[in-house]
Motif scaffolding. Structure first.
Motif, short mmCIF file in Angstrom:
data_model
loop_
_atom_site.label_atom_id
_atom_site.label_comp_id
_atom_site.label_asym_id
_atom_site.label_seq_id
_atom_site.Cartn_x
_atom_site.Cartn_y
_atom_site.Cartn_z
N ASN A 174 -30.86 -20.94 37.35
CA ASN A 174 -32.31 -21.04 37.46
C ASN A 174 -32.87 -22.35 36.91
O ASN A 174 -34.08 -22.60 36.99
N LEU A 175 -31.99 -23.20 36.37
CA LEU A 175 -32.42 -24.55 35.99
C LEU A 175 -32.60 -25.44 37.22
O LEU A 175 -33.25 -26.47 37.15
N ILE A 176 -32.00 -25.03 38.34
CA ILE A 176 -32.16 -25.81 39.57
C ILE A 176 -33.61 -25.76 40.07
O ILE A 176 -34.23 -26.81 40.29
N PRO A 177 -34.20 -24.57 40.27
CA PRO A 177 -35.61 -24.57 40.66
C PRO A 177 -36.51 -25.18 39.59
O PRO A 177 -37.54 -25.79 39.91
N LEU A 178 -36.11 -25.04 38.32
CA LEU A 178 -36.88 -25.67 37.24
C LEU A 178 -36.87 -27.19 37.43
O LEU A 178 -37.91 -27.85 37.37
#
Length: 332
Positions: A174-178
């Protein structure tokens, strides 16, 4: 109830990676002499544990010339031109803690990103504002990268419960969409770095399909069962973290061990390991995975530092230089 649960999950998934709040980091003040004394205490403890396991490490006196000089320490401590932000972000409906290290001035810039996966578990080995003084975040920043890392759920005041490579892998995914929400990130150039347990985390995110240009791992964990053969004390800790480990030890450990699914590791991987690493044995971890990657015809490179430890204490600068070169060679 089934429909309601689905809607709740859907809402939660839509928020994945959204930053809830952020604040400027407040690193603890430390003078050079305190830093050196802390390094000495940690290394002598590591040396003692190695002796108990029959692993020969170099002495503290041999390490001293390889430690940061006072000038280097002061340069990195000053952090001129850079800043650290402590963040709280959504992951599977949980508020998870993380950090962003970046240049102060990002206006009009698109910078490559390194996702850093921390080692340890729970509060042991968690990220701190100036962990980069040891592991190279300063060097990453000074070479033009932004760095983002997660504490994983349940740690440092975050919600949920860590599973040591279970659902907490989503906290990294979920750091990717962040990252995509940050206008100063060049989303065509995202890389990943992990140390120790962070190596396992990096491999697991690749298994889950994360898209990164390249990966670098120091002292990475790639075969958990083999690791218990040389470090059996870990079992009690893992049993508290990994769901169903007592009932399904074989499958739980294999699911977290990249040597069993090396064919799923599609990003180029740089593996760095010390031959005197008693925490993650060179033969059963780095060499075993490199062999599997070779068999699977996956892009990789293995660097072994003779006589060095789990943290590559004697090759701090060299290893950071090799990692930066590896990432830059895979820029788009």
């Amino acid at each position: 109830m089934g429909v309601l649960k689905f809607r709740q999950y859907d809402v939660a998934s839509q928020k994945n990676g959204v930053i809830i709040k952020q604040s400027v980091c407040q690193p603890k003040h430390q003078i050079y002499e305190q830093f050196i004394e802390k390094q000495k205490k940690a290394y002598l403890s590591e040396f003692e544990y190695a002796q108990q396991r029959g692993v020969v490490m170099q002495s503290w006196e041999q390490l001293v010339p390889f430690l940061p000089t006072k000038e280097e320490f002061e340069l990195k401590r000053a952090y001129v031109g850079f800043e650290c932000k402590r963040i709280e972000y959504w992951s599977d409906g949980l508020k998870v803690i993380g950090y962003i290290w970046k240049p102060k001035n990002t206006e009009g810039r698109k910078l490559p990103l390194i996702i850093v996966n921390r080692g340890g578990s729970l509060e042991l080995g968690k990220l701190t504002p100036r962990l980069g003084l040891r592991f190279g975040f300063y060097n990453f920043l000074s070479n033009g990268f932004v760095v983002i890392g997660s504490q994983y759920r349940g740690n440092d005041g975050g919600q949920g419960k860590e599973e040591f490579g279970g659902a907490d892998i989503h906290d990294v995914l979920n750091l990717i969409p962040l990252a995509k929400s940050l206008e100063y990130i060049d989303t065509n150039n995202i890389f990943m770095f992990g140390a120790s347990r962070g190596g396992m985390t990096s491999y697991l995110t690749l298994k889950q399909g994360i898209s990164v240009n390249a990966v670098a791992v120091i002292g990475g964990l790639s075969d958990l069962e083999a690791n218990l053969n040389t470090f059996p004390e870990l079992l009690n800790r893992w049993q508290k973290l990994i769901p169903d480990l007592k009932k399904n030890r074989g499958s739980c450990l294999r699911d977290r061990s990249a040597v069993y699914w090396s064919d799923k590791l599609d990003s180029p991987i740089l593996i760095l390991h010390g031959s005197a690493d008693w925490r993650c044995n060179l033969d059963s971890q780095a060499l075993a995975l490199a062999q599997k990657l070779q068999e699977s015809q996956k892009s990789h490179q293995l660097i072994v530092y003779e006589g060095d430890d789990h943290f590559l204490s004697f090759n701090r600068e060299n290893s950071e230089k090799r990692i930066i070169e590896w990432f830059k060679s895979h820029m788009k």
